[in-house]
Design a protein around this motif. Structure first.
Motif, PDB file in Angstrom:
ATOM      1  N   PHE A 127       0.833  -1.207   0.000  1.00 62.63           N
ATOM      2  CA  PHE A 127       0.000   0.000   0.000  1.00 62.63           C
ATOM      3  C   PHE A 127       0.870   1.260   0.000  1.00 62.63           C
ATOM      4  CE2 PHE A 127      -2.382   3.333   2.262  1.00 62.63           C
ATOM      5  CZ  PHE A 127      -3.464   3.445   1.412  1.00 62.63           C
ATOM      6  N   ASP A 128       1.897   1.246   0.812  1.00 61.37           N
ATOM      7  CA  ASP A 128       2.781   2.428   0.873  1.00 61.37           C
ATOM      8  C   ASP A 128       3.446   2.674  -0.477  1.00 61.37           C
ATOM      9  OD1 ASP A 128       2.139   2.994   3.462  1.00 61.37           O
ATOM     10  OD2 ASP A 128       3.844   1.907   4.339  1.00 61.37           O
ATOM     11  N   ARG A 129       3.722   1.578  -1.168  1.00 63.63           N
ATOM     12  CA  ARG A 129       4.350   1.725  -2.478  1.00 63.63           C
ATOM     13  C   ARG A 129       3.389   2.398  -3.481  1.00 63.63           C
ATOM     14  NH1 ARG A 129       5.977  -3.794  -5.004  1.00 63.63           N
ATOM     15  NH2 ARG A 129       6.813  -4.189  -2.952  1.00 63.63           N
ATOM     16  N   ALA A 130       2.092   2.185  -3.256  1.00 63.61           N
ATOM     17  CA  ALA A 130       1.097   2.714  -4.195  1.00 63.61           C
ATOM     18  C   ALA A 130       0.659   4.147  -3.880  1.00 63.61           C
ATOM     19  CB  ALA A 130      -0.136   1.810  -4.203  1.00 63.61           C
ATOM     20  N   ARG A 131       1.071   4.617  -2.713  1.00 60.43           N
ATOM     21  CA  ARG A 131       0.695   5.992  -2.348  1.00 60.43           C
ATOM     22  C   ARG A 131       1.232   6.956  -3.408  1.00 60.43           C
ATOM     23  NH1 ARG A 131      -1.098   6.512   3.084  1.00 60.43           N
ATOM     24  NH2 ARG A 131      -0.327   4.825   4.416  1.00 60.43           N
ATOM     25  N   ASP A 132       0.480   7.952  -3.682  1.00 57.49           N
ATOM     26  CA  ASP A 132       0.832   9.024  -4.635  1.00 57.49           C
ATOM     27  C   ASP A 132       0.737   8.613  -6.098  1.00 57.49           C
ATOM     28  OD1 ASP A 132       1.316  10.687  -2.493  1.00 57.49           O
ATOM     29  OD2 ASP A 132       3.423  10.088  -2.388  1.00 57.49           O
ATOM     30  N   THR A 133       0.657   7.319  -6.358  1.00 54.14           N
ATOM     31  CA  THR A 133       0.460   6.936  -7.760  1.00 54.14           C
ATOM     32  C   THR A 133      -0.959   6.411  -7.937  1.00 54.14           C
ATOM     33  OG1 THR A 133       1.413   4.767  -7.289  1.00 54.14           O
ATOM     34  CG2 THR A 133       2.878   6.441  -8.231  1.00 54.14           C
ATOM     35  N   LEU A 134      -1.308   5.393  -7.180  1.00 52.69           N
ATOM     36  CA  LEU A 134      -2.657   4.840  -7.294  1.00 52.69           C
ATOM     37  C   LEU A 134      -3.597   5.411  -6.233  1.00 52.69           C
ATOM     38  CD1 LEU A 134      -1.671   1.100  -7.905  1.00 52.69           C
ATOM     39  CD2 LEU A 134      -2.349   2.796  -9.604  1.00 52.69           C
ATOM     40  N   VAL A 135      -3.042   5.794  -5.094  1.00 48.09           N
ATOM     41  CA  VAL A 135      -3.873   6.295  -3.994  1.00 48.09           C
ATOM     42  C   VAL A 135      -3.757   7.818  -3.971  1.00 48.09           C
ATOM     43  CG1 VAL A 135      -4.370   6.116  -1.532  1.00 48.09           C
ATOM     44  CG2 VAL A 135      -3.312   4.193  -2.729  1.00 48.09           C
ATOM     45  N   VAL A 136      -4.769   8.473  -4.497  1.00 49.98           N
ATOM     46  CA  VAL A 136      -4.704   9.930  -4.615  1.00 49.98           C
ATOM     47  C   VAL A 136      -5.961  10.546  -4.005  1.00 49.98           C
ATOM     48  CG1 VAL A 136      -3.252   9.903  -6.673  1.00 49.98           C
ATOM     49  CG2 VAL A 136      -5.739   9.828  -6.923  1.00 49.98           C
ATOM     50  N   GLY A 137      -5.962  11.856  -3.917  1.00 53.67           N
ATOM     51  CA  GLY A 137      -7.121  12.557  -3.385  1.00 53.67           C
ATOM     52  C   GLY A 137      -6.688  13.590  -2.373  1.00 53.67           C
ATOM     53  N   ARG A 138      -7.607  14.490  -2.058  1.00 50.48           N
ATOM     54  CA  ARG A 138      -7.265  15.619  -1.196  1.00 50.48           C
ATOM     55  C   ARG A 138      -8.286  15.796  -0.058  1.00 50.48           C
ATOM     56  NH1 ARG A 138      -7.249  19.725  -5.944  1.00 50.48           N
ATOM     57  NH2 ARG A 138      -7.942  17.914  -7.126  1.00 50.48           N
ATOM     58  N   ARG A 139      -7.804  16.391   1.005  1.00 52.36           N
ATOM     59  CA  ARG A 139      -8.650  16.748   2.142  1.00 52.36           C
ATOM     60  C   ARG A 139      -8.235  18.128   2.629  1.00 52.36           C
ATOM     61  NH1 ARG A 139      -7.364  11.318   3.304  1.00 52.36           N
ATOM     62  NH2 ARG A 139      -9.192   9.952   3.273  1.00 52.36           N
ATOM     63  N   PRO A 140      -9.086  18.891   3.234  1.00 49.64           N
ATOM     64  CA  PRO A 140     -10.500  18.584   3.444  1.00 49.64           C
ATOM     65  C   PRO A 140     -11.308  18.835   2.177  1.00 49.64           C
ATOM     66  CG  PRO A 140     -10.021  20.750   4.314  1.00 49.64           C
ATOM     67  CD  PRO A 140      -8.704  20.190   3.831  1.00 49.64           C
ATOM     68  N   VAL A 141     -12.458  18.203   2.122  1.00 53.41           N
ATOM     69  CA  VAL A 141     -13.351  18.449   0.998  1.00 53.41           C
ATOM     70  C   VAL A 141     -13.953  19.848   1.158  1.00 53.41           C
ATOM     71  CG1 VAL A 141     -15.398  17.640  -0.221  1.00 53.41           C
ATOM     72  CG2 VAL A 141     -13.910  15.994   0.924  1.00 53.41           C
ATOM     73  N   PRO A 142     -13.887  20.667   0.128  1.00 51.65           N
ATOM     74  CA  PRO A 142     -14.496  21.998   0.235  1.00 51.65           C
ATOM     75  C   PRO A 142     -15.971  21.883   0.665  1.00 51.65           C
ATOM     76  CG  PRO A 142     -13.202  21.826  -1.773  1.00 51.65           C
ATOM     77  CD  PRO A 142     -13.242  20.456  -1.168  1.00 51.65           C
ATOM     78  N   ASP A 143     -16.380  22.826   1.475  1.00 51.63           N
ATOM     79  CA  ASP A 143     -17.724  22.762   2.064  1.00 51.63           C
ATOM     80  C   ASP A 143     -18.816  22.544   1.019  1.00 51.63           C
ATOM     81  OD1 ASP A 143     -16.633  23.039   4.506  1.00 51.63           O
ATOM     82  OD2 ASP A 143     -17.031  25.185   4.701  1.00 51.63           O
ATOM     83  N   LYS A 144     -18.734  23.304  -0.074  1.00 57.70           N
ATOM     84  CA  LYS A 144     -19.809  23.218  -1.069  1.00 57.70           C
ATOM     85  C   LYS A 144     -19.899  21.825  -1.681  1.00 57.70           C
ATOM     86  CE  LYS A 144     -20.841  27.806  -2.819  1.00 57.70           C
ATOM     87  NZ  LYS A 144     -20.789  28.729  -3.957  1.00 57.70           N
ATOM     88  N   LEU A 145     -18.719  21.249  -1.934  1.00 58.19           N
ATOM     89  CA  LEU A 145     -18.695  19.898  -2.513  1.00 58.19           C
ATOM     90  C   LEU A 145     -19.324  18.896  -1.544  1.00 58.19           C
ATOM     91  CD1 LEU A 145     -15.243  19.107  -4.189  1.00 58.19           C
ATOM     92  CD2 LEU A 145     -17.511  18.997  -5.222  1.00 58.19           C
ATOM     93  N   LEU A 146     -18.923  19.010  -0.297  1.00 59.01           N
ATOM     94  CA  LEU A 146     -19.405  18.050   0.701  1.00 59.01           C
ATOM     95  C   LEU A 146     -20.910  18.234   0.943  1.00 59.01           C
ATOM     96  CD1 LEU A 146     -18.334  15.748   2.385  1.00 59.01           C
ATOM     97  CD2 LEU A 146     -17.920  17.352   4.243  1.00 59.01           C
ATOM     98  N   GLU A 147     -21.333  19.474   0.952  1.00 61.07           N
ATOM     99  CA  GLU A 147     -22.763  19.727   1.154  1.00 61.07           C
ATOM    100  C   GLU A 147     -23.588  19.098   0.036  1.00 61.07           C
ATOM    101  OE1 GLU A 147     -23.291  23.947   1.500  1.00 61.07           O
ATOM    102  OE2 GLU A 147     -22.024  24.012   3.295  1.00 61.07           O
ATOM    103  N   LYS A 148     -23.087  19.249  -1.188  1.00 60.16           N
ATOM    104  CA  LYS A 148     -23.795  18.679  -2.347  1.00 60.16           C
ATOM    105  C   LYS A 148     -23.876  17.155  -2.209  1.00 60.16           C
ATOM    106  CE  LYS A 148     -25.369  18.826  -6.663  1.00 60.16           C
ATOM    107  NZ  LYS A 148     -26.474  19.627  -7.175  1.00 60.16           N
ATOM    108  N   ALA A 149     -22.788  16.559  -1.770  1.00 57.69           N
ATOM    109  CA  ALA A 149     -22.741  15.095  -1.659  1.00 57.69           C
ATOM    110  C   ALA A 149     -23.668  14.595  -0.553  1.00 57.69           C
ATOM    111  CB  ALA A 149     -21.310  14.637  -1.414  1.00 57.69           C
ATOM    112  N   THR A 150     -23.648  15.282   0.556  1.00 60.20           N
ATOM    113  CA  THR A 150     -24.427  14.790   1.694  1.00 60.20           C
ATOM    114  C   THR A 150     -25.898  15.180   1.610  1.00 60.20           C
ATOM    115  OG1 THR A 150     -23.721  16.722   2.946  1.00 60.20           O
ATOM    116  CG2 THR A 150     -22.463  14.701   3.258  1.00 60.20           C
ATOM    117  N   ALA A 151     -26.222  16.080   0.704  1.00 62.26           N
ATOM    118  CA  ALA A 151     -27.628  16.497   0.567  1.00 62.26           C
ATOM    119  C   ALA A 151     -28.495  15.348   0.076  1.00 62.26           C
ATOM    120  CB  ALA A 151     -27.726  17.677  -0.386  1.00 62.26           C
TER     121      ALA A 151
END
Lengths: 250, 391
Positions: A184-208
């Motif tokens: 898993f550590d080997r795959a970080r940054d290549t296969l395992v990507v994404g960012r935090r925190p999720v911007p409020d508007k994005l998260l609100e849309k998802a949880t709505a």
């Protein structure tokens, strides 16, 4: 004195720690949010997963039927220590992934089903659930199987999973593969990507609310004509030669 | 020679088509006959590259002519690698121009998704030099990658330019109901975002996933006729005014400068010369962008831009739908798809569509002259066609 049968039937459910939602930019420029869902949102997922049980392509039917039963059992307290994550694009369901904790150090991946194709949606969702196992649940390894050639390519080949063939997986009793922390550590940054925190508007849309898929996978037009290309359209068998050679050389 | 006109066109979606190869060729043919109102076909040419190898189907033309109930018309299959489609159009042109036939159907089909991607890649690689290239593992993506590397060094093309071609063409494909890829992409998603390298990994550096066309199934057809027949149909008069074909060394390394696509240059010159036109006269073009770099290189070799300046024109938006010379409004091979043996006919279909003014949201306003470049092999067998709307 009457017996409280529910106490017997319901598995001891250890609360799954919260997964901090994340987001990523897809090739389309759309932003996909992946977040944990609780039991109250499962009915929405069931409604969108059920049609896939009729899609006889890339093992969608098998995977969707199993996901349906797993998350239904989760919602109805008939599955031990399961968690469910959903991927959403602009609120719309894009993927469902689930898994469970076997022991405090061992996880078991259950399923990944993508409802949007062609954008690595399933691959991103799978990577995220591995992140949940490793970084949140603190597992040392996760047992994994694949029902489809696409899954085999995405998990076994891309992550170079290790064999745990002496351990039957809960899905069909087939031999397990393992994602170790090192892999898993080997795959970080290549296969395992994404960012935090999720911007409020994005998260609100998802949880709505989880919106239905606008372009879900569909059954092949002509099953007979499709037969040859149905079962390994990705060439996964050829890509798997490394393991075949190991078997031959053993 | 007599003048030759396109009286009818038809096309399938370029996608994964789960039908027999002969049906994929027959369906657009029926659409073309319906489009032209002509059914008295005298000769049928069927373009295809992989039938015998990929689909276990030989004698495709015999199957198609019977499937269409066009017997006893003459029928022949044409295999000329990825330039099969335009080669079949050339044969059709000669049949009409010579006076031998008045109505010729040129149809095409490819069904590559019957096999997996690796087998499809290997099948395409069989067009390389068997002793100098194929046996060493050369594939078309690796050929294109080496070509791109040289192009970058010599002319300053960057990965951003390649991505700009991909974004332009894949977004054009969004406007084409027949296109394989109906998935918009953005520079942010495939180049700039933190996730871009995962979304768009290298497949043969410096080429990335979105620099390559998809593996497509599909078919397209045109009906070529004499002037007299064309006028009787009442359809817009689209003349096939120029055809140029040229070849180059089979092995790419034998070329003096591999970044010079001499067959493209020669084929375009012949096509424009025959039509009595110049590159400056072209209103819309379909170029063979199997890889993004090829659109840039071909746009220079056919004479739209000076050598080494195709990427600069791209930056300025000159090849966009609203640009000076719109290239690949259909989405090109990159977005519309690349059923190899059918691609040349598919390009002709788009140009006729454009010249008739029937291309909907991707219509190039007032287009009168259209041009196609069908790039066979790795530039070793190229056919360029020039179409003119006369009325």
């Amino acid at each position: 004195m009457s017996v409280d049968l529910e106490k017997i039937l319901r598995p001891v459910d250890h609360p799954m720690p919260p997964f901090p939602a994340k987001y990523m930019t897809l090739a389309s420029g759309e932003e996909m949010v992946i977040r944990q869902v609780e039991r109250d949102e499962v009915p929405d997922l069931l409604r969108y997963v059920e049609p896939l049980t009729h899609v006889e392509r890339d093992f969608y039917d098998v995977v969707a039927a199993r996901v349906y039963s797993e998350i239904l059992a989760y919602a109805r307290h008939r599955y031990q220590d399961q968690y469910v994550l959903v991927a959403q694009i602009d609120g719309e369901i894009a993927a469902v992934v689930n898994g469970r904790q076997v022991t405090p150090k061992l996880g078991m991946s259950l399923h990944t089903v993508a409802l949007r194709r062609g954008l690595r949606v399933g691959a991103h969702a799978f990577a995220t659930k591995m992140e949940y196992h490793m970084d949140v649940l603190g597992h040392d390894e996760v047992l994994i199987v694949a029902e489809s050639p696409i899954g085999f390519r995405r998990w076994m080949i891309e992550y170079q999973l290790e064999k745990r063939f002496d351990t039957p997986h809960e899905l069909g009793g087939v031999p397990s593969w393992s994602l170790t922390r090192e892999l898993f550590d080997r795959a970080r940054d290549t296969l395992v990507v994404g960012r935090r925190p999720v911007p409020d508007k994005l998260l609100e849309k998802a949880t709505a609310g989880i919106l239905p898929p606008s372009d879900p996978p569909t059954p092949p037009a002509d099953l007979l004509a499709a037969t040859r290309s149905m079962y390994d359209s990705t060439g996964t068998a050829l890509m798997s030669q490394r393991w075949q050679q190991e078997v031959d050389n053993a | 020679m007599r003048d030759v006109y396109v009286a009818g066109i038809g096309i399938t979606s370029f996608t994964r088509l789960e039908y027999p190869l002969s049906e994929i060729a027959s369906f657009p043919a029926m659409l073309a006959m319906q489009d032209s109102g002509l059914t008295d076909i005298e000769q049928v040419y069927v373009a295809n590259m992989g039938g015998p190898r990929v689909n276990h189907q030989t004698a495709l033309a015999s199957a198609v002519v019977d499937s269409l109930s066009l017997t006893p018309a003459g029928a022949a299959a044409i295999e000329n690698g990825p330039a099969s489609g335009s080669a079949a159009i050339k044969e059709g042109f000669l049949a009409v121009a010579s006076g031998m036939h008045d109505i010729v159907l040129v149809t095409s089909a490819e069904r590559m998704r019957e096999v997996n991607n690796l087998e499809a890649t290997d099948f395409i690689a069989t067009l390389t030099h068997p002793l100098a290239e194929y046996i060493y593992g050369v594939t078309l993506p690796s050929h294109a990658a080496m070509f791109t590397r040289l192009y970058m060094e010599q002319y300053g093309v960057t990965e951003r330019h390649l991505a700009m071609v991909a974004v332009k063409n894949q977004n054009n494909a969004m406007l084409n109901e027949f296109a394989h890829l109906h998935q918009p992409i953005t520079l942010d998603g495939i180049l700039d975002s933190p996730e871009a390298m995962t979304n768009n990994p290298y497949i043969a550096e410096p080429l990335r996933f979105f620099d390559a066309c998809p593996v497509s199934d599909g078919g397209a057809a045109v009906i070529l006729v004499s002037e007299e027949i064309a006028k009787s149909t009442g359809r817009p008069l689209i003349k096939l005014a120029g055809i140029g074909q040229a070849t180059d060394t089979h092995a790419v390394h034998e070329r003096e400068n591999p970044t010079d696509l001499l067959a493209v240059r020669r084929a375009a010159e012949l096509s424009f010369g025959m039509a009595g036109l110049t590159p400056a006269d072209v209103d819309v073009a379909e170029l063979h962008d199997a890889f993004t770099i090829l659109e840039i290189a071909e746009s220079e070799e056919v004479g739209f831009f000076p050598k080494g300046e195709g990427h600069i024109a791209l930056e300025k938006g000159e090849t966009a739908l609203d640009g000076r010379i719109p290239i690949n409004p259909s989405g090109g091979l990159k977005g519309k798809g690349h059923p190899v043996g059918a691609t040349g006919v598919g390009q002709a279909h788009e140009i006729v569509h454009q010249l008739r003014g029937e291309a909907g949201e991707r219509q190039i306003a007032g287009a009168k002259v259209g041009f196609t470049c069908n790039f066979g092999g790795f530039g070793n067998n190229v056919i360029c066609l020039t179409f003119v709307r006369e009325d």
